[in-house]
Design an enzyme around this catalytic site. Structure first.
Site, PDB file in Angstrom:
ATOM      1  N   SER A 292    -101.285 -11.264 -54.613  1.00  0.00           N
ATOM      2  CA  SER A 292    -100.918 -10.126 -53.512  1.00  0.00           C
ATOM      3  C   SER A 292    -101.596  -9.238 -53.537  1.00  0.00           C
ATOM      4  O   SER A 292    -102.504  -8.855 -54.326  1.00  0.00           O
ATOM      5  CB  SER A 292     -99.387  -9.827 -53.715  1.00  0.00           C
ATOM      6  OG  SER A 292     -98.392 -11.109 -53.903  1.00  0.00           O
TER       7      SER A 292
ATOM      8  N   GLY B 251    -101.452 -13.890 -49.648  1.00  0.00           N
ATOM      9  CA  GLY B 251    -101.649 -12.626 -50.534  1.00  0.00           C
ATOM     10  C   GLY B 251    -102.857 -11.730 -49.879  1.00  0.00           C
ATOM     11  O   GLY B 251    -103.158 -10.811 -50.754  1.00  0.00           O
TER      12      GLY B 251
ATOM     13  N   TYR C 191     -92.453  -1.977 -57.495  1.00  0.00           N
ATOM     14  CA  TYR C 191     -93.972  -2.057 -57.586  1.00  0.00           C
ATOM     15  C   TYR C 191     -94.862  -1.019 -57.942  1.00  0.00           C
ATOM     16  O   TYR C 191     -95.857  -1.182 -58.040  1.00  0.00           O
ATOM     17  CB  TYR C 191     -94.372  -3.110 -56.737  1.00  0.00           C
ATOM     18  CG  TYR C 191     -93.538  -4.564 -56.450  1.00  0.00           C
ATOM     19  CD1 TYR C 191     -93.615  -5.282 -57.471  1.00  0.00           C
ATOM     20  CD2 TYR C 191     -93.095  -4.658 -55.274  1.00  0.00           C
ATOM     21  CE1 TYR C 191     -92.954  -6.495 -57.342  1.00  0.00           C
ATOM     22  CE2 TYR C 191     -92.617  -6.075 -54.942  1.00  0.00           C
ATOM     23  CZ  TYR C 191     -92.440  -6.809 -55.989  1.00  0.00           C
ATOM     24  OH  TYR C 191     -91.716  -7.977 -55.830  1.00  0.00           O
TER      25      TYR C 191
ATOM     26  N   ARG D  11     -89.785  -1.453 -52.730  1.00  0.00           N
ATOM     27  CA  ARG D  11     -91.341  -1.735 -53.169  1.00  0.00           C
ATOM     28  C   ARG D  11     -91.615  -0.749 -54.007  1.00  0.00           C
ATOM     29  O   ARG D  11     -92.401  -0.639 -54.971  1.00  0.00           O
ATOM     30  CB  ARG D  11     -92.112  -2.130 -52.122  1.00  0.00           C
ATOM     31  CG  ARG D  11     -91.840  -3.761 -51.708  1.00  0.00           C
ATOM     32  CD  ARG D  11     -92.932  -4.074 -50.528  1.00  0.00           C
ATOM     33  NE  ARG D  11     -94.081  -4.577 -51.358  1.00  0.00           N
ATOM     34  CZ  ARG D  11     -95.224  -3.490 -51.499  1.00  0.00           C
ATOM     35  NH1 ARG D  11     -95.062  -2.670 -50.859  1.00  0.00           N
ATOM     36  NH2 ARG D  11     -96.014  -4.083 -52.190  1.00  0.00           N
TER      37      ARG D  11
ATOM     38  N   CYS E 255     -78.410   7.138 -55.667  1.00  0.00           N
ATOM     39  CA  CYS E 255     -78.042   7.562 -56.988  1.00  0.00           C
ATOM     40  C   CYS E 255     -78.861   7.282 -58.045  1.00  0.00           C
ATOM     41  O   CYS E 255     -78.522   6.694 -59.182  1.00  0.00           O
ATOM     42  CB  CYS E 255     -76.615   7.470 -57.459  1.00  0.00           C
ATOM     43  SG  CYS E 255     -76.006   8.900 -58.851  1.00  0.00           S
ATOM     44  N   GLU E 256     -80.390   7.422 -57.907  1.00  0.00           N
ATOM     45  CA  GLU E 256     -81.209   7.019 -58.893  1.00  0.00           C
ATOM     46  C   GLU E 256     -82.417   7.977 -58.735  1.00  0.00           C
ATOM     47  O   GLU E 256     -82.949   8.329 -57.657  1.00  0.00           O
ATOM     48  CB  GLU E 256     -81.867   5.691 -58.606  1.00  0.00           C
ATOM     49  CG  GLU E 256     -80.727   4.513 -58.793  1.00  0.00           C
ATOM     50  CD  GLU E 256     -80.803   3.951 -60.108  1.00  0.00           C
ATOM     51  OE1 GLU E 256     -81.635   4.315 -61.125  1.00  0.00           O
ATOM     52  OE2 GLU E 256     -79.827   3.434 -60.247  1.00  0.00           O
TER      53      GLU E 256
ATOM     54  N   GLY F 114     -98.528 -13.958 -44.734  1.00  0.00           N
ATOM     55  CA  GLY F 114     -97.178 -13.202 -44.439  1.00  0.00           C
ATOM     56  C   GLY F 114     -97.291 -11.912 -44.268  1.00  0.00           C
ATOM     57  O   GLY F 114     -97.207 -11.449 -43.237  1.00  0.00           O
ATOM     58  N   ARG F 115     -97.708 -11.235 -45.367  1.00  0.00           N
ATOM     59  CA  ARG F 115     -97.753  -9.620 -45.268  1.00  0.00           C
ATOM     60  C   ARG F 115     -98.763  -9.316 -44.143  1.00  0.00           C
ATOM     61  O   ARG F 115     -98.670  -8.251 -43.597  1.00  0.00           O
ATOM     62  CB  ARG F 115     -98.156  -8.966 -46.683  1.00  0.00           C
ATOM     63  CG  ARG F 115     -98.375  -7.703 -46.796  1.00  0.00           C
ATOM     64  CD  ARG F 115     -99.336  -7.263 -47.865  1.00  0.00           C
ATOM     65  NE  ARG F 115     -98.767  -8.190 -49.270  1.00  0.00           N
ATOM     66  CZ  ARG F 115     -97.884  -7.596 -50.149  1.00  0.00           C
ATOM     67  NH1 ARG F 115     -97.315  -6.642 -50.074  1.00  0.00           N
ATOM     68  NH2 ARG F 115     -97.579  -8.251 -50.968  1.00  0.00           N
TER      69      ARG F 115
END
Length: 474
Positions: free
Chosen positions: A247, A285, A375, A371, A402-403, A329-330
Protein backbone atom coordinates in the site's frame (compact mmCIF):
# COMPACT_ATOMS: atom_id res chain seq x y z
CA UNK A 1 9.37 10.34 13.89
CA UNK A 2 7.64 7.02 13.26
CA UNK A 3 11.00 5.31 13.40
CA UNK A 4 12.02 6.63 16.82
CA UNK A 5 11.25 4.64 19.92
CA UNK A 6 11.23 5.16 23.66
CA UNK A 7 10.30 2.72 26.39
CA UNK A 8 7.55 5.11 27.54
CA UNK A 9 6.12 5.50 24.04
CA UNK A 10 6.82 7.43 20.84
CA UNK A 11 5.68 10.76 22.32
CA UNK A 12 8.67 10.64 24.67
CA UNK A 13 11.26 10.00 21.97
CA UNK A 14 13.88 12.57 21.04
CA UNK A 15 12.48 15.07 18.54
CA UNK A 16 8.89 14.03 19.12
CA UNK A 17 7.87 17.58 20.08
CA UNK A 18 9.67 19.46 17.32
CA UNK A 19 7.56 18.14 14.47
CA UNK A 20 8.70 16.02 11.52
CA UNK A 21 11.61 17.23 9.40
CA UNK A 22 9.46 17.52 6.27
CA UNK A 23 6.89 19.85 7.85
CA UNK A 24 7.57 23.50 7.02
CA UNK A 25 5.91 26.53 8.54
CA UNK A 26 3.63 28.03 5.84
CA UNK A 27 4.03 31.56 4.57
CA UNK A 28 0.26 31.92 4.89
CA UNK A 29 -1.51 29.58 7.29
CA UNK A 30 -4.76 30.11 5.37
CA UNK A 31 -3.45 28.62 2.12
CA UNK A 32 -4.27 25.12 0.87
CA UNK A 33 -1.70 22.76 -0.62
CA UNK A 34 -3.66 21.87 -3.79
CA UNK A 35 -2.34 18.34 -4.30
CA UNK A 36 -3.67 17.28 -0.88
CA UNK A 37 -7.23 18.29 -1.72
CA UNK A 38 -9.93 17.39 -4.21
CA UNK A 39 -9.98 19.28 -7.49
CA UNK A 40 -12.79 21.70 -6.60
CA UNK A 41 -11.45 22.62 -3.15
CA UNK A 42 -10.33 26.20 -2.59
CA UNK A 43 -10.57 29.01 -0.05
CA UNK A 44 -12.88 32.02 -0.39
CA UNK A 45 -12.45 34.71 2.27
CA UNK A 46 -10.93 32.04 4.46
CA UNK A 47 -13.83 29.60 4.07
CA UNK A 48 -13.13 26.20 2.56
CA UNK A 49 -15.26 25.64 -0.55
CA UNK A 50 -15.77 22.21 -2.16
CA UNK A 51 -18.08 21.47 -5.05
CA UNK A 52 -19.04 25.16 -5.04
CA UNK A 53 -20.42 24.85 -1.50
CA UNK A 54 -18.87 26.69 1.44
CA UNK A 55 -18.10 24.22 4.20
CA UNK A 56 -19.61 26.41 6.98
CA UNK A 57 -22.86 26.50 5.00
CA UNK A 58 -22.77 22.73 4.55
CA UNK A 59 -22.05 22.14 8.23
CA UNK A 60 -25.03 24.30 9.19
CA UNK A 61 -27.21 21.67 7.53
CA UNK A 62 -25.46 18.38 8.35
CA UNK A 63 -23.47 19.13 11.53
CA UNK A 64 -20.05 17.64 12.31
CA UNK A 65 -18.15 15.44 12.09
CA UNK A 66 -18.95 14.73 8.46
CA UNK A 67 -17.22 13.16 5.49
CA UNK A 68 -17.48 15.44 2.43
CA UNK A 69 -17.13 13.64 -0.91
CA UNK A 70 -16.37 15.65 -4.05
CA UNK A 71 -18.24 13.80 -6.81
CA UNK A 72 -16.51 15.61 -9.67
CA UNK A 73 -13.11 14.74 -8.23
CA UNK A 74 -14.01 11.07 -7.72
CA UNK A 75 -15.35 10.75 -11.26
CA UNK A 76 -12.35 12.57 -12.74
CA UNK A 77 -9.91 10.20 -11.01
CA UNK A 78 -11.92 7.17 -12.13
CA UNK A 79 -11.91 8.47 -15.72
CA UNK A 80 -8.16 9.11 -15.54
CA UNK A 81 -7.53 5.47 -14.64
CA UNK A 82 -9.93 4.30 -17.34
CA UNK A 83 -8.25 6.44 -20.02
CA UNK A 84 -4.74 5.46 -18.93
CA UNK A 85 -5.38 1.74 -18.53
CA UNK A 86 -8.76 0.56 -19.83
CA UNK A 87 -8.93 2.45 -23.13
CA UNK A 88 -6.93 0.65 -25.87
CA UNK A 89 -3.42 1.98 -26.46
CA UNK A 90 -1.66 2.32 -29.84
CA UNK A 91 -1.03 -1.44 -29.92
CA UNK A 92 -4.63 -2.27 -29.02
CA UNK A 93 -3.75 -3.35 -25.48
CA UNK A 94 -6.14 -2.57 -22.65
CA UNK A 95 -6.37 -3.28 -18.94
CA UNK A 96 -9.34 -3.98 -16.71
CA UNK A 97 -9.56 -1.43 -13.90
CA UNK A 98 -11.21 -2.76 -10.74
CA UNK A 99 -12.06 -0.13 -8.14
CA UNK A 100 -11.12 -1.61 -4.74
CA UNK A 101 -14.39 -1.26 -2.85
CA UNK A 102 -12.77 -1.86 0.52
CA UNK A 103 -11.37 1.69 0.40
CA UNK A 104 -14.90 3.11 0.49
CA UNK A 105 -18.12 1.73 -0.91
CA UNK A 106 -21.76 2.76 -0.90
CA UNK A 107 -24.46 2.35 -3.52
CA UNK A 108 -23.82 5.81 -4.98
CA UNK A 109 -20.11 5.07 -5.43
CA UNK A 110 -20.86 1.66 -6.96
CA UNK A 111 -23.13 3.38 -9.50
CA UNK A 112 -20.43 5.95 -10.32
CA UNK A 113 -17.95 3.13 -10.90
CA UNK A 114 -20.32 1.52 -13.39
CA UNK A 115 -21.08 4.80 -15.12
CA UNK A 116 -17.38 5.61 -15.50
CA UNK A 117 -16.64 2.25 -17.13
CA UNK A 118 -14.72 0.59 -14.30
CA UNK A 119 -15.12 -2.81 -12.69
CA UNK A 120 -15.42 -3.37 -8.93
CA UNK A 121 -13.44 -5.53 -6.53
CA UNK A 122 -15.28 -6.63 -3.38
CA UNK A 123 -13.95 -8.65 -0.47
CA UNK A 124 -17.02 -9.53 1.58
CA UNK A 125 -20.61 -10.63 1.27
CA UNK A 126 -21.71 -7.19 2.45
CA UNK A 127 -19.71 -5.39 -0.22
CA UNK A 128 -21.20 -7.72 -2.82
CA UNK A 129 -24.67 -6.84 -1.55
CA UNK A 130 -23.96 -3.13 -1.99
CA UNK A 131 -22.70 -3.69 -5.54
CA UNK A 132 -25.73 -5.74 -6.52
CA UNK A 133 -28.09 -3.24 -4.89
CA UNK A 134 -26.49 -0.52 -7.00
CA UNK A 135 -27.30 -2.49 -10.14
CA UNK A 136 -23.68 -3.08 -11.17
CA UNK A 137 -23.25 -5.80 -13.79
CA UNK A 138 -22.10 -8.87 -11.78
CA UNK A 139 -19.77 -9.85 -14.62
CA UNK A 140 -17.76 -6.72 -13.78
CA UNK A 141 -17.32 -7.73 -10.13
CA UNK A 142 -14.29 -9.52 -8.69
CA UNK A 143 -14.57 -11.24 -5.31
CA UNK A 144 -11.57 -11.26 -2.98
CA UNK A 145 -11.03 -12.58 0.55
CA UNK A 146 -8.89 -15.10 2.40
CA UNK A 147 -11.77 -16.91 4.15
CA UNK A 148 -14.76 -17.03 1.84
CA UNK A 149 -17.34 -19.53 3.05
CA UNK A 150 -19.12 -22.03 0.85
CA UNK A 151 -22.36 -20.07 1.28
CA UNK A 152 -20.67 -16.83 0.20
CA UNK A 153 -19.04 -18.51 -2.78
CA UNK A 154 -22.30 -20.11 -3.91
CA UNK A 155 -24.03 -16.74 -3.74
CA UNK A 156 -21.28 -15.07 -5.76
CA UNK A 157 -21.34 -17.75 -8.45
CA UNK A 158 -25.13 -17.74 -8.62
CA UNK A 159 -25.09 -13.95 -8.97
CA UNK A 160 -22.75 -14.24 -11.96
CA UNK A 161 -19.65 -12.65 -10.44
CA UNK A 162 -16.99 -12.30 -13.12
CA UNK A 163 -14.10 -13.71 -11.13
CA UNK A 164 -13.30 -15.12 -7.72
CA UNK A 165 -9.76 -14.68 -6.41
CA UNK A 166 -8.91 -18.02 -4.81
CA UNK A 167 -6.74 -17.79 -1.72
CA UNK A 168 -6.28 -21.27 -0.21
CA UNK A 169 -6.42 -25.00 -0.92
CA UNK A 170 -9.56 -25.19 1.21
CA UNK A 171 -11.15 -22.65 -1.10
CA UNK A 172 -10.10 -24.66 -4.13
CA UNK A 173 -12.04 -27.60 -2.65
CA UNK A 174 -15.06 -25.35 -2.14
CA UNK A 175 -15.11 -23.90 -5.66
CA UNK A 176 -14.57 -27.35 -7.14
CA UNK A 177 -17.60 -28.64 -5.25
CA UNK A 178 -19.66 -25.63 -6.30
CA UNK A 179 -18.62 -26.07 -9.93
CA UNK A 180 -20.14 -29.56 -9.83
CA UNK A 181 -23.59 -27.97 -9.44
CA UNK A 182 -24.71 -27.19 -13.02
CA UNK A 183 -27.49 -24.92 -11.81
CA UNK A 184 -25.18 -22.27 -10.37
CA UNK A 185 -23.30 -21.16 -13.46
CA UNK A 186 -19.68 -20.85 -14.51
CA UNK A 187 -17.00 -20.60 -11.82
CA UNK A 188 -14.29 -18.22 -13.03
CA UNK A 189 -11.25 -17.88 -10.77
CA UNK A 190 -7.83 -16.31 -10.37
CA UNK A 191 -5.08 -17.54 -8.05
CA UNK A 192 -3.76 -15.06 -5.47
CA UNK A 193 0.01 -15.54 -5.23
CA UNK A 194 2.64 -14.07 -2.93
CA UNK A 195 5.66 -13.03 -4.93
CA UNK A 196 8.02 -12.43 -2.01
CA UNK A 197 7.85 -8.66 -2.51
CA UNK A 198 6.46 -6.19 -0.01
CA UNK A 199 6.22 -2.55 -0.98
CA UNK A 200 5.54 0.21 1.50
CA UNK A 201 6.24 3.64 0.06
CA UNK A 202 9.93 3.50 -0.98
CA UNK A 203 11.07 0.35 0.85
CA UNK A 204 11.27 -2.91 -1.09
CA UNK A 205 12.26 -5.90 0.95
CA UNK A 206 12.85 -9.23 -0.74
CA UNK A 207 12.70 -11.55 2.27
CA UNK A 208 10.56 -12.61 5.22
CA UNK A 209 7.14 -11.44 4.11
CA UNK A 210 5.57 -14.55 2.68
CA UNK A 211 4.59 -15.11 6.30
CA UNK A 212 1.10 -13.68 5.83
CA UNK A 213 -2.46 -14.86 5.50
CA UNK A 214 -2.99 -14.01 1.83
CA UNK A 215 -2.29 -16.11 -1.22
CA UNK A 216 -0.14 -19.03 -2.32
CA UNK A 217 3.65 -18.78 -2.07
CA UNK A 218 5.48 -18.92 -5.38
CA UNK A 219 8.82 -19.89 -3.84
CA UNK A 220 7.39 -22.86 -1.91
CA UNK A 221 5.66 -24.28 -4.97
CA UNK A 222 2.18 -23.86 -3.46
CA UNK A 223 1.15 -21.41 -6.19
CA UNK A 224 2.04 -23.85 -8.97
CA UNK A 225 0.20 -26.64 -7.16
CA UNK A 226 -2.88 -24.42 -6.80
CA UNK A 227 -2.84 -23.77 -10.54
CA UNK A 228 -2.42 -27.48 -11.27
CA UNK A 229 -5.38 -28.44 -9.07
CA UNK A 230 -7.66 -25.80 -10.55
CA UNK A 231 -6.79 -26.78 -14.11
CA UNK A 232 -7.71 -30.35 -13.19
CA UNK A 233 -11.04 -29.28 -11.67
CA UNK A 234 -14.05 -29.89 -13.87
CA UNK A 235 -16.27 -26.85 -14.36
CA UNK A 236 -13.72 -24.32 -13.09
CA UNK A 237 -12.31 -21.75 -15.51
CA UNK A 238 -8.88 -20.53 -14.44
CA UNK A 239 -8.34 -17.02 -15.74
CA UNK A 240 -4.87 -16.33 -14.40
CA UNK A 241 -2.75 -15.09 -11.52
CA UNK A 242 -3.23 -12.26 -9.06
CA UNK A 243 -0.55 -10.40 -7.08
CA UNK A 244 -0.69 -7.57 -4.55
CA UNK A 245 2.48 -6.14 -3.06
CA UNK A 246 1.45 -3.45 -0.57
CA UNK A 247 0.00 0.00 0.00
CA UNK A 248 0.94 3.66 -0.49
CA UNK A 249 3.37 2.80 -3.31
CA UNK A 250 4.99 5.75 -5.07
CA UNK A 251 7.13 4.09 -7.74
CA UNK A 252 7.12 0.98 -9.92
CA UNK A 253 10.19 -0.86 -8.58
CA UNK A 254 8.15 -3.24 -6.42
CA UNK A 255 5.78 -3.99 -9.31
CA UNK A 256 8.79 -4.81 -11.50
CA UNK A 257 10.12 -7.44 -9.10
CA UNK A 258 6.63 -8.89 -8.53
CA UNK A 259 5.81 -9.03 -12.25
CA UNK A 260 9.08 -10.83 -12.97
CA UNK A 261 8.31 -13.54 -10.40
CA UNK A 262 4.62 -13.91 -11.25
CA UNK A 263 5.27 -14.06 -15.00
CA UNK A 264 8.00 -16.63 -14.38
CA UNK A 265 5.31 -18.77 -12.73
CA UNK A 266 3.07 -18.13 -15.72
CA UNK A 267 5.86 -19.34 -18.01
CA UNK A 268 6.32 -22.45 -15.84
CA UNK A 269 2.61 -23.22 -16.13
CA UNK A 270 2.85 -22.88 -19.90
CA UNK A 271 5.93 -25.11 -20.15
CA UNK A 272 5.01 -27.83 -17.66
CA UNK A 273 1.21 -27.89 -17.89
CA UNK A 274 0.78 -26.74 -21.47
CA UNK A 275 -1.64 -23.93 -20.59
CA UNK A 276 -1.28 -20.24 -21.32
CA UNK A 277 -3.11 -18.33 -18.60
CA UNK A 278 -4.89 -15.42 -20.30
CA UNK A 279 -4.94 -12.86 -17.46
CA UNK A 280 -2.71 -11.23 -14.84
CA UNK A 281 -3.75 -8.85 -12.07
CA UNK A 282 -1.02 -6.68 -10.53
CA UNK A 283 -3.23 -5.44 -7.68
CA UNK A 284 -3.34 -1.90 -6.36
CA UNK A 285 -1.75 0.08 -3.56
CA UNK A 286 -1.00 3.22 -5.57
CA UNK A 287 -0.19 6.04 -3.17
CA UNK A 288 -1.76 9.45 -2.65
CA UNK A 289 -0.53 12.69 -1.09
CA UNK A 290 -1.57 12.86 2.55
CA UNK A 291 1.05 15.50 3.37
CA UNK A 292 3.68 17.54 1.51
CA UNK A 293 6.20 14.69 1.86
CA UNK A 294 4.18 12.47 -0.55
CA UNK A 295 4.67 12.58 -4.32
CA UNK A 296 2.35 10.11 -6.10
CA UNK A 297 2.44 9.17 -9.78
CA UNK A 298 -0.48 9.96 -12.06
CA UNK A 299 -2.40 7.13 -13.81
CA UNK A 300 -0.85 7.81 -17.23
CA UNK A 301 2.65 7.51 -15.80
CA UNK A 302 1.71 4.34 -13.93
CA UNK A 303 0.20 2.79 -17.07
CA UNK A 304 3.32 3.52 -19.11
CA UNK A 305 5.69 2.14 -16.48
CA UNK A 306 3.68 -0.99 -15.69
CA UNK A 307 3.04 -1.71 -19.37
CA UNK A 308 6.76 -1.55 -20.14
CA UNK A 309 7.56 -3.83 -17.20
CA UNK A 310 5.13 -6.54 -18.32
CA UNK A 311 6.12 -6.30 -22.00
CA UNK A 312 9.80 -6.59 -21.12
CA UNK A 313 9.34 -9.60 -18.85
CA UNK A 314 7.12 -11.39 -21.36
CA UNK A 315 9.71 -10.88 -24.11
CA UNK A 316 12.46 -12.27 -21.89
CA UNK A 317 10.33 -15.29 -20.94
CA UNK A 318 9.08 -15.74 -24.53
CA UNK A 319 5.43 -15.86 -23.49
CA UNK A 320 2.40 -13.97 -24.78
CA UNK A 321 1.40 -10.86 -22.89
CA UNK A 322 -1.68 -11.64 -20.75
CA UNK A 323 -4.66 -9.35 -20.41
CA UNK A 324 -3.83 -7.14 -17.43
CA UNK A 325 -5.83 -5.63 -14.60
CA UNK A 326 -5.19 -3.37 -11.62
CA UNK A 327 -7.17 -2.45 -8.51
CA UNK A 328 -6.91 1.23 -7.51
CA UNK A 329 -9.05 2.21 -4.53
CA UNK A 330 -7.27 4.78 -2.38
CA UNK A 331 -5.92 6.52 -5.53
CA UNK A 332 -9.48 7.25 -6.68
CA UNK A 333 -11.46 7.96 -3.52
CA UNK A 334 -8.73 9.03 -1.09
CA UNK A 335 -8.19 12.63 -2.26
CA UNK A 336 -11.87 13.01 -3.21
CA UNK A 337 -13.01 13.16 0.42
CA UNK A 338 -12.21 15.25 3.46
CA UNK A 339 -13.51 15.13 7.03
CA UNK A 340 -14.83 18.24 8.73
CA UNK A 341 -14.80 18.66 12.53
CA UNK A 342 -15.79 21.30 15.05
CA UNK A 343 -13.18 22.39 17.58
CA UNK A 344 -14.31 21.85 21.17
CA UNK A 345 -11.30 22.77 23.27
CA UNK A 346 -7.84 24.25 22.73
CA UNK A 347 -5.26 23.42 25.34
CA UNK A 348 -1.68 24.61 25.80
CA UNK A 349 0.34 21.82 27.38
CA UNK A 350 3.64 22.63 29.10
CA UNK A 351 6.52 20.37 28.12
CA UNK A 352 10.06 19.87 29.38
CA UNK A 353 12.45 22.73 28.71
CA UNK A 354 9.78 25.40 28.72
CA UNK A 355 8.23 24.21 25.47
CA UNK A 356 4.49 24.06 24.89
CA UNK A 357 2.25 22.11 22.58
CA UNK A 358 -1.17 23.25 21.32
CA UNK A 359 -3.75 20.47 21.52
CA UNK A 360 -6.84 21.07 19.39
CA UNK A 361 -9.66 18.71 20.37
CA UNK A 362 -12.39 18.03 17.82
CA UNK A 363 -15.74 16.25 17.92
CA UNK A 364 -14.57 13.07 16.18
CA UNK A 365 -11.38 11.06 16.34
CA UNK A 366 -10.32 7.45 16.12
CA UNK A 367 -13.91 6.27 15.65
CA UNK A 368 -14.03 8.03 12.26
CA UNK A 369 -10.31 7.83 11.38
CA UNK A 370 -8.43 4.96 12.98
CA UNK A 371 -5.50 5.16 10.56
CA UNK A 372 -3.36 7.53 12.63
CA UNK A 373 -3.58 5.29 15.69
CA UNK A 374 -3.44 2.01 13.73
CA UNK A 375 -0.79 2.78 11.11
CA UNK A 376 0.96 5.87 12.51
CA UNK A 377 -0.43 7.62 9.41
CA UNK A 378 0.25 11.30 8.74
CA UNK A 379 -2.47 13.79 7.80
CA UNK A 380 -2.75 17.49 7.14
CA UNK A 381 -5.55 19.91 8.02
CA UNK A 382 -6.74 23.48 7.64
CA UNK A 383 -8.94 26.00 9.39
CA UNK A 384 -12.12 25.80 7.30
CA UNK A 385 -14.50 28.56 8.48
CA UNK A 386 -12.55 31.83 8.47
CA UNK A 387 -9.35 33.58 7.58
CA UNK A 388 -6.82 34.31 10.32
CA UNK A 389 -4.02 36.84 10.64
CA UNK A 390 -2.52 35.08 13.66
CA UNK A 391 0.93 33.54 13.52
CA UNK A 392 1.01 29.79 12.83
CA UNK A 393 1.55 27.45 15.77
CA UNK A 394 2.54 23.81 15.66
CA UNK A 395 -0.57 21.96 16.78
CA UNK A 396 -1.82 18.44 17.29
CA UNK A 397 -5.44 17.68 16.39
CA UNK A 398 -6.91 15.06 18.70
CA UNK A 399 -10.25 13.36 19.10
CA UNK A 400 -12.71 13.12 21.97
CA UNK A 401 -12.27 9.43 22.79
CA UNK A 402 -10.92 8.01 26.00
CA UNK A 403 -7.53 7.06 24.55
CA UNK A 404 -4.22 8.93 24.69
CA UNK A 405 -3.54 7.64 21.17
CA UNK A 406 -6.72 9.22 19.81
CA UNK A 407 -4.87 11.49 17.40
CA UNK A 408 -6.22 12.72 14.07
CA UNK A 409 -3.33 14.90 12.86
CA UNK A 410 -0.02 14.45 14.65
CA UNK A 411 1.62 17.69 13.55
CA UNK A 412 0.30 20.66 11.57
CA UNK A 413 0.60 24.43 11.59
CA UNK A 414 -2.70 26.09 12.48
CA UNK A 415 -3.47 29.73 13.28
CA UNK A 416 -2.46 30.73 16.80
CA UNK A 417 -5.95 32.08 17.45
CA UNK A 418 -7.76 28.80 16.73
CA UNK A 419 -10.64 28.52 19.17
CA UNK A 420 -13.72 26.50 20.17
CA UNK A 421 -16.38 26.60 17.48
CA UNK A 422 -13.90 26.77 14.59
CA UNK A 423 -14.09 24.18 11.82
CA UNK A 424 -11.08 22.03 10.94
CA UNK A 425 -11.00 20.03 7.70
CA UNK A 426 -8.69 17.05 7.12
CA UNK A 427 -8.01 16.12 3.46
CA UNK A 428 -7.33 12.66 2.02
CA UNK A 429 -9.80 10.78 4.20
CA UNK A 430 -11.72 8.99 1.44
CA UNK A 431 -9.87 5.71 1.75
CA UNK A 432 -10.54 3.46 4.75
CA UNK A 433 -11.71 6.16 7.18
CA UNK A 434 -15.47 5.60 6.80
CA UNK A 435 -14.88 1.95 5.88
CA UNK A 436 -13.05 1.31 9.16
CA UNK A 437 -15.17 3.64 11.30
CA UNK A 438 -16.47 2.24 14.57
CA UNK A 439 -18.81 2.94 17.45
CA UNK A 440 -15.97 3.13 19.97
CA UNK A 441 -17.18 4.90 23.11
CA UNK A 442 -20.61 4.45 21.51
CA UNK A 443 -19.86 7.20 19.02
CA UNK A 444 -22.25 7.67 16.12
CA UNK A 445 -20.62 7.20 12.74
CA UNK A 446 -20.65 10.38 10.62
CA UNK A 447 -22.56 10.84 7.38
CA UNK A 448 -21.07 10.92 3.89
CA UNK A 449 -22.21 14.05 2.09
CA UNK A 450 -21.68 14.36 -1.66
CA UNK A 451 -21.11 17.84 -3.07
CA UNK A 452 -21.29 18.83 -6.73
CA UNK A 453 -22.05 22.04 -8.64
CA UNK A 454 -23.36 23.91 -5.61
CA UNK A 455 -25.61 21.11 -4.41
CA UNK A 456 -25.20 18.55 -1.65
CA UNK A 457 -26.87 15.27 -0.81
CA UNK A 458 -26.38 12.71 1.93
CA UNK A 459 -25.50 9.29 0.50
CA UNK A 460 -24.74 7.63 3.85
CA UNK A 461 -26.71 9.17 6.69
CA UNK A 462 -25.41 9.89 10.15
CA UNK A 463 -26.12 7.15 12.67
CA UNK A 464 -28.62 7.90 15.39
CA UNK A 465 -28.95 6.71 18.97
CA UNK A 466 -31.80 4.50 17.77
CA UNK A 467 -29.34 2.82 15.38
CA UNK A 468 -26.89 2.42 18.22
CA UNK A 469 -29.43 0.84 20.57
CA UNK A 470 -31.23 -1.26 17.96
CA UNK A 471 -28.82 -4.18 18.32
CA UNK A 472 -28.69 -3.97 22.11
CA UNK A 473 -31.44 -6.43 22.99
CA UNK A 474 -30.98 -6.08 26.74
Amino acid sequence: MAGTTHEAGWAHAAGAFSGPSWLRQPADVNDLVPRLWSRTAHKSDGELVIGRIAIPELVANVNTPAYVLDEDDFRARARAFRRAFADPDADGHRWDVYYAGKAFLCTAVARWIGEEGLCLDVCSNGELSVALRAGLDPARIGYHGNNKTAIELRRAVAAGVGRIVVDSFDEIDRVTEIAADPGLGEVRVMVRVTAGVEAHTHEYIATAHEDQKFGFSISSGDAFEAVRRLLASSGVTLLGLHSHIGSQIFDSAGFEVAARRVLALQAQVSTELGVELPELDLGGGFGIAYTTQDDPSDPAQLATELGKIVAHECRDLEIAEPRLSIEPGRAIVGPAMCTVYTVGTVKQVALDGGRRRTYVSVDGGMSDNIRTALYDADYSCTLANRASTAEPVLARVVGKHCEAGDIVVKDEFLPGDIRPGDLVAVPGTGAYCRSMASNYNHALRPPVVVVRDGESRVVVRRETEDDLLATDVG
